[in-house]
Motif scaffolding. Structure first.
Motif, PDB file in Angstrom:
ATOM      1  N   THR A 107     -74.537 -12.546 -26.572  1.00  0.00           N
ATOM      2  CA  THR A 107     -73.078 -12.543 -26.718  1.00  0.00           C
ATOM      3  C   THR A 107     -72.663 -11.190 -27.319  1.00  0.00           C
ATOM      4  O   THR A 107     -73.511 -10.443 -27.826  1.00  0.00           O
ATOM      5  N   ILE A 108     -71.374 -10.922 -27.285  1.00  0.00           N
ATOM      6  CA  ILE A 108     -70.837  -9.609 -27.693  1.00  0.00           C
ATOM      7  C   ILE A 108     -71.345  -9.223 -29.084  1.00  0.00           C
ATOM      8  O   ILE A 108     -71.335 -10.043 -30.010  1.00  0.00           O
ATOM      9  N   ASP A 109     -71.787  -7.966 -29.202  1.00  0.00           N
ATOM     10  CA  ASP A 109     -72.381  -7.482 -30.453  1.00  0.00           C
ATOM     11  C   ASP A 109     -71.257  -7.019 -31.394  1.00  0.00           C
ATOM     12  O   ASP A 109     -70.606  -5.992 -31.128  1.00  0.00           O
ATOM     13  N   PRO A 110     -71.014  -7.730 -32.497  1.00  0.00           N
ATOM     14  CA  PRO A 110     -69.902  -7.353 -33.384  1.00  0.00           C
ATOM     15  C   PRO A 110     -70.027  -5.915 -33.890  1.00  0.00           C
ATOM     16  O   PRO A 110     -69.005  -5.230 -34.053  1.00  0.00           O
ATOM     17  N   SER A 111     -71.262  -5.429 -34.115  1.00  0.00           N
ATOM     18  CA  SER A 111     -71.377  -4.061 -34.649  1.00  0.00           C
ATOM     19  C   SER A 111     -70.972  -3.040 -33.578  1.00  0.00           C
ATOM     20  O   SER A 111     -70.435  -1.973 -33.890  1.00  0.00           O
ATOM     21  N   ASP A 112     -71.189  -3.372 -32.307  1.00  0.00           N
ATOM     22  CA  ASP A 112     -70.758  -2.448 -31.248  1.00  0.00           C
ATOM     23  C   ASP A 112     -69.248  -2.544 -31.000  1.00  0.00           C
ATOM     24  O   ASP A 112     -68.637  -1.569 -30.562  1.00  0.00           O
ATOM     25  N   ILE A 113     -68.663  -3.701 -31.297  1.00  0.00           N
ATOM     26  CA  ILE A 113     -67.195  -3.816 -31.166  1.00  0.00           C
ATOM     27  C   ILE A 113     -66.561  -2.718 -32.016  1.00  0.00           C
ATOM     28  O   ILE A 113     -65.701  -1.959 -31.557  1.00  0.00           O
ATOM     29  N   ASN A 120     -56.217   2.908 -28.758  1.00  0.00           N
ATOM     30  CA  ASN A 120     -55.659   2.190 -27.600  1.00  0.00           C
ATOM     31  C   ASN A 120     -56.137   0.738 -27.494  1.00  0.00           C
ATOM     32  O   ASN A 120     -55.660  -0.013 -26.648  1.00  0.00           O
ATOM     33  N   THR A 121     -57.112   0.356 -28.337  1.00  0.00           N
ATOM     34  CA  THR A 121     -57.654  -0.998 -28.250  1.00  0.00           C
ATOM     35  C   THR A 121     -56.633  -1.999 -28.766  1.00  0.00           C
ATOM     36  O   THR A 121     -56.084  -1.824 -29.858  1.00  0.00           O
ATOM     37  N   LYS A 122     -56.392  -3.055 -27.962  1.00  0.00           N
ATOM     38  CA  LYS A 122     -55.380  -4.046 -28.367  1.00  0.00           C
ATOM     39  C   LYS A 122     -55.971  -5.443 -28.509  1.00  0.00           C
ATOM     40  O   LYS A 122     -55.393  -6.297 -29.164  1.00  0.00           O
ATOM     41  N   CYS A 123     -57.096  -5.681 -27.845  1.00  0.00           N
ATOM     42  CA  CYS A 123     -57.556  -7.071 -27.772  1.00  0.00           C
ATOM     43  C   CYS A 123     -59.073  -7.120 -27.574  1.00  0.00           C
ATOM     44  O   CYS A 123     -59.656  -6.190 -26.991  1.00  0.00           O
ATOM     45  N   ILE A 124     -59.693  -8.179 -28.090  1.00  0.00           N
ATOM     46  CA  ILE A 124     -61.121  -8.434 -27.850  1.00  0.00           C
ATOM     47  C   ILE A 124     -61.216  -9.761 -27.100  1.00  0.00           C
ATOM     48  O   ILE A 124     -60.546 -10.732 -27.486  1.00  0.00           O
ATOM     49  N   ILE A 125     -62.050  -9.788 -26.072  1.00  0.00           N
ATOM     50  CA  ILE A 125     -62.340 -11.079 -25.423  1.00  0.00           C
ATOM     51  C   ILE A 125     -63.815 -11.416 -25.657  1.00  0.00           C
ATOM     52  O   ILE A 125     -64.692 -10.957 -24.920  1.00  0.00           O
ATOM     53  N   PRO A 126     -64.123 -12.196 -26.697  1.00  0.00           N
ATOM     54  CA  PRO A 126     -65.501 -12.656 -26.852  1.00  0.00           C
ATOM     55  C   PRO A 126     -65.753 -13.745 -25.812  1.00  0.00           C
ATOM     56  O   PRO A 126     -64.879 -14.580 -25.569  1.00  0.00           O
ATOM     57  N   VAL A 127     -66.909 -13.705 -25.186  1.00  0.00           N
ATOM     58  CA  VAL A 127     -67.227 -14.693 -24.139  1.00  0.00           C
ATOM     59  C   VAL A 127     -68.412 -15.533 -24.601  1.00  0.00           C
ATOM     60  O   VAL A 127     -69.480 -14.994 -24.898  1.00  0.00           O
ATOM     61  N   HIS A 128     -68.216 -16.837 -24.655  1.00  0.00           N
ATOM     62  CA  HIS A 128     -69.290 -17.751 -25.073  1.00  0.00           C
ATOM     63  C   HIS A 128     -70.076 -18.127 -23.820  1.00  0.00           C
ATOM     64  O   HIS A 128     -69.816 -19.175 -23.204  1.00  0.00           O
ATOM     65  N   MET A 129     -70.998 -17.266 -23.438  1.00  0.00           N
ATOM     66  CA  MET A 129     -71.710 -17.475 -22.166  1.00  0.00           C
ATOM     67  C   MET A 129     -72.716 -18.609 -22.264  1.00  0.00           C
ATOM     68  O   MET A 129     -73.334 -18.821 -23.300  1.00  0.00           O
ATOM     69  N   VAL A 130     -72.920 -19.283 -21.146  1.00  0.00           N
ATOM     70  CA  VAL A 130     -73.847 -20.421 -21.008  1.00  0.00           C
ATOM     71  C   VAL A 130     -73.877 -21.305 -22.266  1.00  0.00           C
ATOM     72  O   VAL A 130     -74.941 -21.737 -22.701  1.00  0.00           O
ATOM     73  N   GLY A 131     -72.706 -21.560 -22.799  1.00  0.00           N
ATOM     74  CA  GLY A 131     -72.588 -22.466 -23.946  1.00  0.00           C
ATOM     75  C   GLY A 131     -72.951 -21.866 -25.286  1.00  0.00           C
ATOM     76  O   GLY A 131     -72.903 -22.557 -26.309  1.00  0.00           O
ATOM     77  N   LEU A 132     -73.300 -20.571 -25.319  1.00  0.00           N
ATOM     78  CA  LEU A 132     -73.763 -19.939 -26.566  1.00  0.00           C
ATOM     79  C   LEU A 132     -72.578 -19.369 -27.341  1.00  0.00           C
ATOM     80  O   LEU A 132     -71.870 -18.490 -26.832  1.00  0.00           O
ATOM     81  N   PRO A 133     -72.337 -19.840 -28.559  1.00  0.00           N
ATOM     82  CA  PRO A 133     -71.165 -19.351 -29.283  1.00  0.00           C
ATOM     83  C   PRO A 133     -71.335 -17.919 -29.793  1.00  0.00           C
ATOM     84  O   PRO A 133     -72.406 -17.547 -30.272  1.00  0.00           O
TER      85      PRO A 133
END
Ligand SMILES: Cc1ncc(COP(=O)(O)O)c(C=O)c1O
Length: 398
Positions: A107-113, A120-133
């Motif tokens: 899942t999305i790496d918070p340290s890389d976020i 210009n960044t306005k929004c983050i879309i974290p994706v809970h892939m294959v059921g993984l939060p």
């Protein structure tokens, strides 16, 4: 979809017999209000004030972005591992997706976020892939610090949670898919949830093609604007109400079988290694996630046990989102956000080489799907197959 039965048939039959398939109608004329009722039940299940049932997860993401007022000139952070629809939704509102690494949890790496945020960044879309939060605590903290919006993509994790709170209720809004491949389904469908009245109103108006057929939703406080037609119908509403009743049972059985299989594997296979989880309790349990030191061994193991490496799941990894990578958006160059003057200073490039951490993590992980219907003997059989695959994959000096 995991479970479907005569209960769905019965409820759909009632709708058909009422002859009122449009979602808006008069109860005095026999209208059953199934979409409306599902929305109330879904909002209650997730723990948000509002829910909106509609045509799909992609439309829910688009409506979420509209609700959050995202558009040209905005960068939206999305993970390198997600179905292409996350990226296309961003492009559909005229904004530009910026890809972020995934960590060992896939899942999305918070340290890389943090590294990817610009003015210009306005929004983050974290994706809970294959059921993984995703780690929603870290993500929402970062969002708060940098004043960013969060739209959770829960399309593959319907009903899952992080630290006891349902996925979709952590962000400003959350999107779900009820397409055929999801945990609960009505064939095609989706929903958006939010606590915010303005997000809800904007999303409601946009999904209703600017016609706003929704008197029951109360008065809108903003003027109606033109959008698209993503409305649900009463058959979908009726089916989803039955599916919702099945949700917690499906999750309970998926989680139970995942846990049992993991325990049996730990007892039977020396050195077996699972990928770390942000919250194993909240994980939907749809996949066992194995972690290897070597991507080639992982690939071999995957082919022997009927699993797959996420790096090989076409259209779910950033370099395989073909029309996005090739910047073929809409049907006219003037409608393509990559050509918008507002976007000229935004980051538009995301080559395969730019994301080494994702390549490493998605190559060294193997997913094997779990069934909620497994009995003890099925789990024993799985252990046998996985043990054999593990030993075979590690042969020949690997
Ligand atoms: C992570 C993710 N986001 C968005 C979607 C889009 O959902 P839908 O197919 O319902 O439009 C999907 C569907 O597979 C998905 O897996």
């Amino acid at each position: 979809m995991y479970r479907i039965g005569k209960e769905e048939v019965k409820e759909i039959e009632k709708v058909i017999k009422s002859k009122q398939l449009f979602r808006v109608g008069d109860p005095k004329q026999g209208h059953l209000g199934e979409c409306d009722r599902f929305e109330k039940e879904w909002a209650e299940k997730i723990g948000t004030r509002y829910a909106l049932l509609m045509s799909g997860g992609t439309s829910a993401l688009i409506c979420g972005l509209v609700g959050l007022d995202i558009g040209p000139g905005d960068e939206v952070l999305i993970p390198s591992y997600t179905f292409m629809a996350t990226a296309t939704s961003v492009l559909m509102v005229g904004a530009i997706p910026v890809v972020v690494e995934v960590d060992q949890t896939c899942t999305i790496d918070p340290s890389d976020i943090e590294k990817k945020i610009t003015k210009n960044t306005k929004c983050i879309i974290p994706v809970h892939m294959v059921g993984l939060p995703c780690n929603m605590e870290k993500i929402t903290k970062i969002a708060k610090r940098y004043n960013l919006k969060v739209l959770e993509d829960c399309c593959q994790a319907v009903g899952g949670s992080f630290k006891g709170r349902r996925l979709g209720s952590w962000g400003d809004a959350g999107a779900y898919s009820f397409n055929y491949f999801k945990i609960i389904s009505c064939g095609e469908g989706g929903a958006l949830v939010t606590d915010d009245r303005t997000i809800y109103e904007r999303a409601s108006i946009f999904h209703d093609s600017g016609t706003a057929f929704r008197p029951y939703a109360g008065e809108f406080s903003i003027p109606v604007f033109v959008g698209l037609q993503f409305r649900a119908n009463e058959i979908m509403g009726a089916m989803m109400r039955v599916q919702l009743k099945r949700l917690d049972g499906i999750l309970r059985d998926l989680r139970k079988n995942k846990r049992r299989l993991m325990e049996e594997l730990k007892d039977n296979i020396k050195g077996i290694n699972f990928a770390p989880s942000n919250d194993i309790e909240g994980d939907c349990g749809v996949m066992i996630t194995f972690r290897f030191d070597d991507g080639v061994v992982a690939q071999k193991f995957a082919s022997l046990v009927g699993g797959y490496r996420p790096i090989d799941s076409a259209k779910h990894v950033w370099f395989d989102w073909k029309p996005v990578v090739e910047k073929r958006i809409w049907h006219k160059p003037s409608l393509n956000p990559y050509n918008f003057p507002e976007n000229k200073d935004l980051r538009m490039s995301f080559t395969k080489e730019m994301y080494p951490e994702s390549i490493e993590n998605l190559s060294k992980t193997v997913f094997v799907s779990v069934s909620p219907e497994w009995k003890a003997k099925d789990i024993k059989e799985k252990v046998k197959i996985i043990k054999k695959g593990w030993e075979e994959a590690h042969k020949n000096g690997n």
